[in-house]
Design an enzyme around this catalytic site. Structure first.
Site, PDB file in Angstrom:
ATOM      1  N   SER A   1       5.092  -9.025 -70.931  1.00 24.53           N
ATOM      2  CA  SER A   1       4.551 -10.310 -70.491  1.00 24.53           C
ATOM      3  C   SER A   1       4.553 -10.476 -68.979  1.00 24.53           C
ATOM      4  O   SER A   1       3.807 -11.304 -68.445  1.00 24.53           O
ATOM      5  CB  SER A   1       5.322 -11.455 -71.148  1.00 24.53           C
ATOM      6  OG  SER A   1       6.686 -11.421 -70.776  1.00 24.53           O
TER       7      SER A   1
ATOM      8  N   ASP B   1      13.011 -20.689 -67.411  1.00 23.85           N
ATOM      9  CA  ASP B   1      12.356 -19.388 -67.267  1.00 23.85           C
ATOM     10  C   ASP B   1      12.553 -18.900 -65.843  1.00 23.85           C
ATOM     11  O   ASP B   1      11.907 -19.389 -64.904  1.00 23.85           O
ATOM     12  CB  ASP B   1      10.870 -19.502 -67.597  1.00 23.85           C
ATOM     13  CG  ASP B   1      10.155 -18.158 -67.526  1.00 23.85           C
ATOM     14  OD1 ASP B   1      10.802 -17.147 -67.184  1.00 23.85           O
ATOM     15  OD2 ASP B   1       8.944 -18.112 -67.821  1.00 23.85           O
TER      16      ASP B   1
ATOM     17  N   HIS C   1       9.591 -14.928 -65.446  1.00 20.05           N
ATOM     18  CA  HIS C   1       8.183 -14.921 -65.060  1.00 20.05           C
ATOM     19  C   HIS C   1       8.013 -15.674 -63.747  1.00 20.05           C
ATOM     20  O   HIS C   1       8.970 -16.201 -63.188  1.00 20.05           O
ATOM     21  CB  HIS C   1       7.341 -15.534 -66.188  1.00 20.05           C
ATOM     22  CG  HIS C   1       7.487 -14.795 -67.486  1.00 20.05           C
ATOM     23  ND1 HIS C   1       8.397 -15.173 -68.452  1.00 20.05           N
ATOM     24  CD2 HIS C   1       6.875 -13.695 -67.952  1.00 20.05           C
ATOM     25  CE1 HIS C   1       8.328 -14.329 -69.478  1.00 20.05           C
ATOM     26  NE2 HIS C   1       7.424 -13.423 -69.188  1.00 20.05           N
TER      27      HIS C   1
END
Length: 402
Positions: free
Chosen positions: A133, A377, A380
């Protein structure tokens, strides 16, 4: 956020408590990192050294972040393809300072991304991001940057929204992602109820078909994968069992994640080098591991990344686990790209040290997840944000082809 991204976040943030390997990594000295340009040893004529033509001796990846009043080429509102989980400003991030920095190599300049020039250089080509990802995150940044010059057509999305294809008709340019956990073939073991056990088997003798089947039609491949390796994995080479990462199975050789990376990346680069039906001028770019920045806990114990400005080099750990993995990745590429491989070119996009200095660039709590409120998060990267610099590095590679 997709379940795969949640899993990758857990893996990335629990490395330190999964194995003594991680605890010991701070004692590893990355000797060549301190003493030389990390790309000098990639000296074959078929290897892209990544230095701008105006100064071939300059290492683009040694430098620091400096203020830049211009900010990003796009905004969270001008790019319609930003996924919700990366649209930090939409989801309440109030500070903006993280948008106004650029990477400045020591001794030279990294040119600002130019979408018109990039599209001209890749006219008629197919570029694929191969990885997890975070590779998708990288592609999404490039998509936004290029959309400032030409609006792309969304021509393919699989059922899980993992694999995507975008087409720029005015330049006959195709941009895609090929999602893969391990790069090599792998599957999770199931119990009697067909439920996943959390133990994976991977085979070094086989590539994951999700990306390898498309490689012959690819002109530029950006290869990266990291966050799925920090879990119990049995490593095979065909019928031979080599060993296991993070599992205490009887009569099984224990392998550190670092050794596992070496085995996998060596197999992947050999496959690409020896791909007979691939294009003769295939360009393969290794993108090194992207670091996470959880502080005061892990993702599931209250860890967060609340900083609002970059680190200096004196604030990062150059002997960190990520730096050791980065070294392992580059060494495997260097070891494989020797001899005659029919015009194929290889390069390294070395983001690890660069991004260790950007603890301010993650979504943190601003990723819009309704089902996991309170979880952050720090794996990312926000869009727009510091990940956009990766495509300035990538553009330097493409320039070397002209």
């Amino acid at each position: 956020m997709k379940s795969s991204e949640k899993t990758e976040r857990w893996i990335a943030t629990n490395m330190g408590r999964l194995s003594p390997f991680v605890l010991a990594s701070v004692f590893i000295t990355l000797f060549f990192f301190y003493h030389q340009n990390p790309f000098k040893f990639i000296s074959d004529q078929n290897v892209l050294t990544l230095q701008p033509q105006i100064d071939p001796e300059c290492d683009l990846f040694n430098g620091h972040w400096v203020p830049d009043k211009r900010g990003s080429l796009y905004t969270n509102s001008s790019c319609s393809t930003i996924p919700d989980s990366k649209n930090c400003i939409k989801h309440g991030r109030s500070d903006r300072d993280f948008l106004f920095w650029r990477w400045k190599p020591d001794g030279c300049d990294l040119p600002r991304f130019n979408p018109k020039e990039f599209l001209t250089m890749v006219r008629g080509k197919k570029l694929s991001f191969i990885g997890d990802s975070v590779a998708r995150n990288h592609m999404e940044s490039l998509l936004c940057l290029l959309s400032m010059e030409e609006t792309p057509k969304d021509i393919y999305k699989d059922g899980e929204d993992r694999n995507r294809i975008w087409y720029f008709p005015n330049h006959d340019f195709t941009l895609s992602t090929s999602w893969t956990k391990f790069l090599v073939a792998g599957q999770e073991r199931l119990d009697g109820n067909k439920t996943g056990t959390g133990l994976f088997d991977i085979d070094l003798a086989k590539m994951d078909e999700e990306w390898s089947k498309g490689l012959p039609n690819t002109d530029i491949a950006i290869v990266s994968a990291a966050h799925w390796f920090f879990r119990p994995i049995v490593i095979h080479r065909g019928d031979e069992k080599i060993g296991c990462i993070y599992c205490n199975l009887p009569n099984m050789t224990q392998i550190s994640p670092d050794e596992g990376f070496k085995l996998v990346y060596s197999s992947v680069f050999k496959h690409i080098r020896e791909c007979n039906n691939c294009k003769e001028e295939l360009v393969t770019v290794l993108r090194t591991i992207s670091p996470s920045h959880f502080e005061n806990g892990t993702w599931d114990t209250g860890g967060a990344c609340s900083r609002t400005s970059p680190f200096g080099e004196d604030q990062i750990d150059l002997q960190s686990n990520e730096m050791k993995i980065r070294t392992s990745q580059i060494e495997q590429l260097e070891g494989v790209i020797k001899g005659d491989f029919k015009g194929k070119k290889f390069g390294v996009l070395d983001v690890t040290k660069v991004m260790l200095m950007r603890p301010d660039g993650h979504p943190n709590g601003h990723w819009g997840n309704k089902w996991m409120k309170g979880y952050n998060d720090c794996v990312h990267w926000c869009l727009p944000g510091p990940i956009d610099a990766w495509n300035e590095f990538l553009m330097a590679i493409i320039r070397q082809l002209r």
